[in-house]
Design a protein around this motif. Structure first.
Motif, mmCIF file in Angstrom:
data_model
loop_
_atom_site.group_PDB
_atom_site.id
_atom_site.type_symbol
_atom_site.label_atom_id
_atom_site.label_comp_id
_atom_site.label_asym_id
_atom_site.label_seq_id
_atom_site.Cartn_x
_atom_site.Cartn_y
_atom_site.Cartn_z
ATOM 1 N N PHE A 107 0.826 -1.206 0.000
ATOM 2 C CA PHE A 107 0.000 0.000 0.000
ATOM 3 C C PHE A 107 0.860 1.254 0.000
ATOM 4 O O PHE A 107 0.554 2.226 -0.699
ATOM 5 N N TYR A 108 1.952 1.230 0.769
ATOM 6 C CA TYR A 108 2.844 2.385 0.790
ATOM 7 C C TYR A 108 3.475 2.605 -0.580
ATOM 8 O O TYR A 108 3.532 3.741 -1.079
ATOM 9 N N GLN A 109 3.949 1.506 -1.196
ATOM 10 C CA GLN A 109 4.527 1.627 -2.523
ATOM 11 C C GLN A 109 3.490 2.150 -3.514
ATOM 12 O O GLN A 109 3.781 3.003 -4.363
ATOM 13 N N THR A 110 2.276 1.596 -3.400
ATOM 14 C CA THR A 110 1.216 2.046 -4.298
ATOM 15 C C THR A 110 0.897 3.521 -4.072
ATOM 16 O O THR A 110 0.648 4.268 -5.022
ATOM 17 N N TYR A 111 0.908 3.932 -2.812
ATOM 18 C CA TYR A 111 0.645 5.344 -2.515
ATOM 19 C C TYR A 111 1.702 6.241 -3.155
ATOM 20 O O TYR A 111 1.373 7.296 -3.717
ATOM 21 N N GLN A 112 2.965 5.808 -3.058
ATOM 22 C CA GLN A 112 4.020 6.595 -3.681
ATOM 23 C C GLN A 112 3.819 6.674 -5.193
ATOM 24 O O GLN A 112 3.969 7.747 -5.798
ATOM 25 N N GLU A 113 3.490 5.525 -5.799
ATOM 26 C CA GLU A 113 3.267 5.538 -7.239
ATOM 27 C C GLU A 113 2.076 6.417 -7.606
ATOM 28 O O GLU A 113 2.104 7.150 -8.596
ATOM 29 N N ILE A 114 1.014 6.329 -6.790
ATOM 30 C CA ILE A 114 -0.163 7.152 -7.068
ATOM 31 C C ILE A 114 0.181 8.639 -6.938
ATOM 32 O O ILE A 114 -0.285 9.474 -7.720
ATOM 33 N N ALA A 115 0.998 8.956 -5.928
ATOM 34 C CA ALA A 115 1.403 10.363 -5.765
ATOM 35 C C ALA A 115 2.191 10.838 -6.984
ATOM 36 O O ALA A 115 1.958 11.937 -7.504
ATOM 37 N N ASN A 116 3.124 9.983 -7.451
ATOM 38 C CA ASN A 116 3.887 10.350 -8.642
ATOM 39 C C ASN A 116 2.971 10.494 -9.858
ATOM 40 O O ASN A 116 3.109 11.430 -10.659
ATOM 41 N N GLN A 117 2.038 9.522 -9.988
ATOM 42 C CA GLN A 117 1.108 9.619 -11.108
ATOM 43 C C GLN A 117 0.218 10.850 -10.993
ATOM 44 O O GLN A 117 -0.146 11.458 -12.003
ATOM 45 N N ALA A 118 -0.142 11.208 -9.748
ATOM 46 C CA ALA A 118 -0.967 12.408 -9.564
ATOM 47 C C ALA A 118 -0.221 13.658 -10.028
ATOM 48 O O ALA A 118 -0.802 14.527 -10.687
ATOM 49 N N ARG A 119 1.091 13.718 -9.677
ATOM 50 C CA ARG A 119 1.872 14.857 -10.159
ATOM 51 C C ARG A 119 1.964 14.858 -11.676
ATOM 52 O O ARG A 119 1.833 15.902 -12.327
ATOM 53 N N THR A 120 2.168 13.640 -12.248
ATOM 54 C CA THR A 120 2.234 13.555 -13.706
ATOM 55 C C THR A 120 0.919 13.962 -14.346
ATOM 56 O O THR A 120 0.879 14.688 -15.343
ATOM 57 N N LEU A 121 -0.198 13.479 -13.749
ATOM 58 C CA LEU A 121 -1.516 13.841 -14.284
ATOM 59 C C LEU A 121 -1.770 15.343 -14.177
ATOM 60 O O LEU A 121 -2.418 15.933 -15.046
ATOM 61 N N LYS A 122 -1.269 15.934 -13.103
ATOM 62 C CA LYS A 122 -1.435 17.375 -12.963
ATOM 63 C C LYS A 122 -0.698 18.108 -14.067
ATOM 64 O O LYS A 122 -1.228 19.065 -14.662
ATOM 65 N N GLU A 123 0.544 17.636 -14.360
ATOM 66 C CA GLU A 123 1.280 18.250 -15.454
ATOM 67 C C GLU A 123 0.562 18.027 -16.783
ATOM 68 O O GLU A 123 0.469 18.940 -17.621
#
Length: 463
Positions: free
Chosen positions: A261-277
């Protein structure tokens, strides 16, 4: 886009479904008094919801078929949407949906083949997680290709689970406050369940009708899970051990799940930043497209063919602009790398400067420790100059001496002088050696005795 000629029928007079005993009607939202009454068939609404849930990463769409009607009692208009056709050839992105010539041709063929008695009463498309509204691009499509007074637009957000119709009102597109879903009176229970699902109201247990699209997807996922067979044992001790092992395994799984879950959260956070860009870049692209489309709104009088050519030209210019932006990003990256290299070189030169500065400070300290160094150097310079002057004088003497005999006499005189000096030094050394030898001899004993009687006057001697 080139659309074939569309023939529109005159609105037909009929009884409204909410006043016809053959139909069961339920309102979605609160239809306003001035809103155009819109009646959406239950099966059609269910098909549109399933189509919207098929892919929530991009916009999807299609055509609404039905009848434009006039109330036989009041003469007021209303719209019945009884069928829908999915657009299969289209251009879509995360934030836009565009019909193409191929999609329109296929829709026209399917309508003529499957529903020749129905009219095109509007269109629908999805806004995944964008909300219910019509963008300038959507309004452009509706104004140019669904411009009839009773043609409507239906927008569905499958993520936020909202939806709404838009109608023409005083030349503008405005959202209605609500609309009606209708079905055969025998299907009124299924109609009730669908309306409750659309408005996120819980349904009572039992009753007829099919499952909602979301519940059906969850049920399919549950039915496709592998069945786990549990073994039982009569021995309580073995059962306790078994459950202990199961508890340990569950604990390990929980820890692993937490880490995952922690790893997934990190990936989701990175994807969220990418999606924001991506959203920012998409917003810029959409703004450019809207600007281009708005600039073309006044040029549609030349016909669809010329408009399509201009539209394709704008699309090519947009693609060229994207390539130019990509090239600019590449240049910026190269300049950034060069800047980093220059910063590294500056840091290296700074370190070398600090080292040289320390060396200079050490030399200054050494200079302070030897204050007479300059005077000694001056003295040595004067001595060197004096010797150089002497050498020059001797060189001048040698250059001016032309008589070989004089030179030979001078050499002999120099040799005799050298021999005499050597003899003098030898005599001096012998004399000095004899002197030091006499000093090293012991004094006579009489002298010691005289020293013991120092009070007596020394004897008088006559040499």
């Amino acid at each position: 886009m080139v659309f074939d000629d569309v023939k529109y029928r005159e609105p037909e007079r009929r009884c409204r479904p909410d006043r016809d005993r053959r139909w069961a009607c339920l309102a979605y939202g609160l239809p306003g008094v001035i809103d155009l009454p819109i009646y959406l068939d239950r099966e059609t609404a269910d098909l549109i919801e399933r189509h919207a849930l098929r892919d929530t990463s991009v916009e999807l769409g299609g055509i609404l078929l039905g009848k434009e009607c006039l109330d036989e009692k009041t003469g007021l208009p209303f719209v019945m949407v009884t069928k829908s056709l999915e657009a299969k050839h289209y251009e879509n992105t995360q934030a836009s949906f565009t019909y193409t010539h191929d999609s329109w041709e296929e829709i026209t063929r399917d309508r003529d083949r499957l529903h020749p008695d129905l009219d095109i009463v509007g269109w629908y498309h999805t806004h995944p997680d964008f909300g219910i509204f019509l963008s300038s691009h959507d309004q452009f499509i509706h104004r140019h290709f669904f411009a009839q007074p009773l043609q409507v637009a239906y927008v569905v957000d499958p993520i936020r689970q909202t939806r709404g119709f838009f109608q023409w009102r005083d030349g503008e597109l405005e959202e209605v406050e609500g609309y009606y879903l209708f079905a055969d009176r025998a299907d009124r229970i299924a109609l009730t369940r669908l309306v409750n699902d659309l408005e996120n109201f819980p349904n009572a247990e039992g009753g007829g009708g099919g499952l909602s699209p979301r519940l059906e997807a969850q049920l399919i996922a549950m039915l496709t899970r592998p069945v786990t067979h549990h073994q039982t044992t009569a021995d309580r001790t073995q059962t306790a051990v078994l459950f202990s092992l199961i508890g340990s395994l569950v604990g390990m799984l929980v820890l692993a799940a937490g880490f995952l879950f922690y790893q997934t959260y990190q990936e989701i956070a990175n994807q969220a930043r990418t999606l924001k860009e991506v959203q920012q870049s998409t917003g810029e692209i959409i703004s450019a497209q809207r600007l281009a489309l708005d600039s073309l709104l006044g040029e549609t009088s030349d016909g669809p063919d010329k408009f399509t050519a201009r539209y394709n030209l704008v699309v090519r210019e947009r693609d060229d602009a994207r390539k130019e932006v990509s090239r600019s990003k590449t240049i910026d990256a190269a300049l950034t790398d060069r800047s980093n290299q220059l910063e590294a070189n500056i840091l290296k030169l700074t370190k070398e400067f600090e080292t040289a500065k320390k060396t200079v400070e050490r030399y200054n300290e050494e200079k302070k420790g030897s204050p007479d160094l300059l005077s000694r150097l001056a003295f040595l310079e004067d001595a060197v100059k004096s010797k150089a002057k002497t050498i020059r004088e001797k060189d001048a003497i040698l250059e001016t001496t032309k008589d070989a005999d004089k030179i030979e006499a001078l050499i002999n005189s120099y040799q005799r002088t050298w021999y005499t000096a050597a003899a003098g030094w030898g005599l001096f050394l012998v004399t000095a050696l004899g002197f030091f030898t006499m000093l090293g001899q012991p004094k006579p004993a009489v002298k010691l005795r005289d020293e013991s009687t120092t009070d007596d006057p020394p004897p008088h001697r006559i040499a």
